[in-house]
Design an enzyme around this catalytic site. Structure first.
Site, PDB file in Angstrom:
ATOM      1  N   TYR A  57     -38.235  43.112 -14.726  1.00  0.00           N
ATOM      2  CA  TYR A  57     -37.486  44.331 -15.021  1.00  0.00           C
ATOM      3  C   TYR A  57     -36.241  44.015 -15.848  1.00  0.00           C
ATOM      4  CZ  TYR A  57     -34.160  48.137 -14.204  1.00  0.00           C
ATOM      5  OH  TYR A  57     -33.223  49.115 -14.375  1.00  0.00           O
ATOM      6  N   SER A  90     -27.596  50.167 -31.468  1.00  0.00           N
ATOM      7  CA  SER A  90     -28.314  49.538 -30.360  1.00  0.00           C
ATOM      8  C   SER A  90     -29.778  49.921 -30.399  1.00  0.00           C
ATOM      9  CB  SER A  90     -27.703  49.993 -29.028  1.00  0.00           C
ATOM     10  OG  SER A  90     -28.502  49.623 -27.927  1.00  0.00           O
ATOM     11  N   GLY A  98     -29.268  41.469 -28.134  1.00  0.00           N
ATOM     12  CA  GLY A  98     -29.611  40.149 -28.625  1.00  0.00           C
ATOM     13  C   GLY A  98     -28.500  39.131 -28.685  1.00  0.00           C
ATOM     14  N   ALA A 138     -27.517  49.103 -15.395  1.00  0.00           N
ATOM     15  CA  ALA A 138     -27.933  49.893 -14.239  1.00  0.00           C
ATOM     16  C   ALA A 138     -28.268  49.018 -13.033  1.00  0.00           C
ATOM     17  CB  ALA A 138     -29.155  50.739 -14.610  1.00  0.00           C
ATOM     18  N   ARG A 193     -26.311  36.239 -27.724  1.00  0.00           N
ATOM     19  CA  ARG A 193     -26.409  35.133 -26.780  1.00  0.00           C
ATOM     20  C   ARG A 193     -25.447  33.983 -27.106  1.00  0.00           C
ATOM     21  NH1 ARG A 193     -28.685  38.782 -25.053  1.00  0.00           N
ATOM     22  NH2 ARG A 193     -30.743  38.951 -24.071  1.00  0.00           N
ATOM     23  N   LYS A 218     -24.305  56.135 -28.149  1.00  0.00           N
ATOM     24  CA  LYS A 218     -24.946  54.819 -28.072  1.00  0.00           C
ATOM     25  C   LYS A 218     -26.448  54.942 -28.306  1.00  0.00           C
ATOM     26  CE  LYS A 218     -25.500  50.864 -24.926  1.00  0.00           C
ATOM     27  NZ  LYS A 218     -26.978  50.831 -24.863  1.00  0.00           N
ATOM     28  N   THR A 272     -25.547  57.679 -24.004  1.00  0.00           N
ATOM     29  CA  THR A 272     -26.747  56.960 -24.446  1.00  0.00           C
ATOM     30  C   THR A 272     -27.805  57.985 -24.854  1.00  0.00           C
ATOM     31  OG1 THR A 272     -26.313  55.054 -23.028  1.00  0.00           O
ATOM     32  CG2 THR A 272     -28.586  55.376 -23.764  1.00  0.00           C
ATOM     33  N   GLN A 331     -20.421  55.291 -19.229  1.00  0.00           N
ATOM     34  CA  GLN A 331     -21.648  55.581 -19.977  1.00  0.00           C
ATOM     35  C   GLN A 331     -22.346  56.753 -19.316  1.00  0.00           C
ATOM     36  OE1 GLN A 331     -24.904  54.783 -18.508  1.00  0.00           O
ATOM     37  NE2 GLN A 331     -25.953  55.802 -20.190  1.00  0.00           N
ATOM     38  N   ASP A 337     -24.885  46.166 -29.812  1.00  0.00           N
ATOM     39  CA  ASP A 337     -25.470  45.364 -28.746  1.00  0.00           C
ATOM     40  C   ASP A 337     -26.904  45.017 -29.098  1.00  0.00           C
ATOM     41  OD1 ASP A 337     -27.257  47.395 -28.010  1.00  0.00           O
ATOM     42  OD2 ASP A 337     -26.194  47.946 -26.197  1.00  0.00           O
ATOM     43  N   SER A 372     -22.219  52.326 -15.833  1.00  0.00           N
ATOM     44  CA  SER A 372     -23.438  53.087 -16.096  1.00  0.00           C
ATOM     45  C   SER A 372     -23.550  54.306 -15.192  1.00  0.00           C
ATOM     46  CB  SER A 372     -24.664  52.187 -15.876  1.00  0.00           C
ATOM     47  OG  SER A 372     -25.862  52.932 -15.933  1.00  0.00           O
ATOM     48  N   HIS A 378     -31.307  49.345 -27.419  1.00  0.00           N
ATOM     49  CA  HIS A 378     -31.454  49.320 -25.957  1.00  0.00           C
ATOM     50  C   HIS A 378     -31.980  47.963 -25.480  1.00  0.00           C
ATOM     51  CE1 HIS A 378     -31.020  52.603 -22.914  1.00  0.00           C
ATOM     52  NE2 HIS A 378     -31.608  51.722 -22.123  1.00  0.00           N
ATOM     53  N   TYR A 434     -25.553  59.480 -19.169  1.00  0.00           N
ATOM     54  CA  TYR A 434     -26.850  60.049 -19.507  1.00  0.00           C
ATOM     55  C   TYR A 434     -26.728  61.563 -19.301  1.00  0.00           C
ATOM     56  CZ  TYR A 434     -29.436  55.633 -19.705  1.00  0.00           C
ATOM     57  OH  TYR A 434     -29.914  54.392 -20.055  1.00  0.00           O
TER      58      TYR A 434
END
Length: 372
Positions: A39, A266, A301, A94, A303, A244, A170, A142, A299, A121, A268, A144
């Site tokens: 997940y 983004s 990727g 989340a 690292r 977003k 988002t 953030q 955002d 979130s 996601h 929804y």
């Protein structure tokens, strides 16, 4: 899977061989059940976008400038008139109780320790009020958009009353992506891990469909938010509203016209529509569309600290950090969160030093070039 789903206790100390974000990724798999791992780690479909995000960063090379004077080196920035010590912010993540008994409160402790901003979130496993009460750094919420406008407005008022300083809506997940990896693993939320902020909002009734109509196209998408909803939200708050999930220049222009204060470019983290272009690849076209009118965060990727440098060189004002925070959280709790963010900050500062940039304003397009 039960609420007692943690595999190992969190480390009290960071092992000596954990020296980069990839080391937390390596350890994290040992600290959670397979379903939760899939997940957290998986993307949508065949992980094309998920993996493409990383390949795109690797295809960007940096230019070195030498013998530059460093008299006032700084990574400070300002967004919406609010001061940030670093261009790194923690992304909205989340259900963090999947990874730590204290959930988002453990993450907040790590964020406080390194003085970085964080987005809470809508789907946090700890109420937004409790998170805000503990957070000592810039805090954004953030959002929804909910099927019921009254519920959306209630979430907005709760965020305002809890002293959040920006709202980030988002918009790139009106329906869930095709998460094949978590489906194969049989993932479902364990008992006791819930969206704490939505407990008091009853589920919207399913719309009746005519024969032959699609549950997705005629049902779920019929209730999906629109640009009119964004305008409505901006009219109902004095807080700056960011949007977003932007990846197309025309949508960036619509965000400007709708009253948004900023954009997050983004995909996601590769978790919605598989096959989308990497976020870093579409960033320049979004920046060109809006010019200097709006600040942009990116955002998906990131690292390495060099990834942050590349994002700023291509037009971002700052970045959001997602999975690296979760991996640090599951391995070592608040300490792991603080250490993960510190690693990225230190790498970013090293990139600035070796590229001859003493401030964020010095990081321009001529600091990088694309490779094949």
């Amino acid at each position: 899977m039960t609420a007692d789903h943690y595999v190992l206790p969190k480390l009290a100390n960071i092992p000596a061989d954990v020296i980069a974000i990839c080391d937390y990724e390596r350890l994290a798999k040992e600290y959670m059940p397979h379903g939760i791992y899939e997940y957290i780690t998986g993307g949508a479909g065949d992980d094309i976008t998920l993996n493409g995000n990383r390949r795109a960063f690797d295809a960007i090379a940096m230019n070195m400038r030498v013998l530059r004077k460093f008299t006032q080196g700084s990574t400070a920035m300002t967004l919406n008139g609010e001061a940030f010590a670093s261009p790194l912010l923690v992304a909205p993540l989340a259900y963090q109780a999947l990874l730590h008994p204290e959930g988002e409160l453990a993450t907040v402790a790590g964020v406080n320790a390194v003085n970085m901003g964080m987005l809470t979130s809508t789907l946090s496993s700890v109420p937004l009020e409790d998170i805000s009460a503990q957070q000592q750094t810039p805090k954004w919420f953030q959002l929804y958009l909910q099927p019921n406008a009254e519920h959306t407005l209630d979430l907005l008022r709760r965020a305002e009353q809890a002293n959040y300083t920006a709202i980030v809506v988002t918009v790139d997940a009106p329906v869930s992506g095709l998460r094949n990896r978590q489906q194969r693993a049989g993932f479902s939320l364990p008992a006791g891990v819930v969206a704490a902020n939505l407990r008091d909002y009853p589920q919207a009734k399913t719309q009746a469909l005519a024969q032959g109509q699609s549950v997705l196209l005629n049902g779920l998408m019929a209730d999906a938010p629109s640009w009119q909803d964004i305008q409505w939200l901006c009219e109902h708050t004095e807080l700056p509203v960011w949007i977003k999930g932007i990846s197309h220049p025309q949508d960036a222009l619509l965000a400007t016209q709708s009253g948004c204060a900023g954009i997050v470019v983004s995909n996601h983290g590769g978790r919605t529509l598989d096959g989308l272009a990497p976020s870093i690849t579409v960033l320049p076209s979004v920046r060109k569309a809006v010019g200097d009118a709006l600040p942009i965060l990116l955002d998906s990727g990131i690292r390495r600290g060099t990834d942050i440098f590349k994002a700023l060189a291509l037009g971002a004002n700052g970045v959001l950090i997602g999975r690296p925070v979760l991996n640090g959280l599951v391995v070592a709790g608040a300490l792991g969160v603080a250490h993960s963010l510190t690693l990225l900050q230190q790498e970013f500062e090293l990139a600035m030093a070796l590229a001859g940039c003493q401030s964020l304003d010095d990081i321009q397009a001529d600091c990088i070039h694309l490779t094949t």
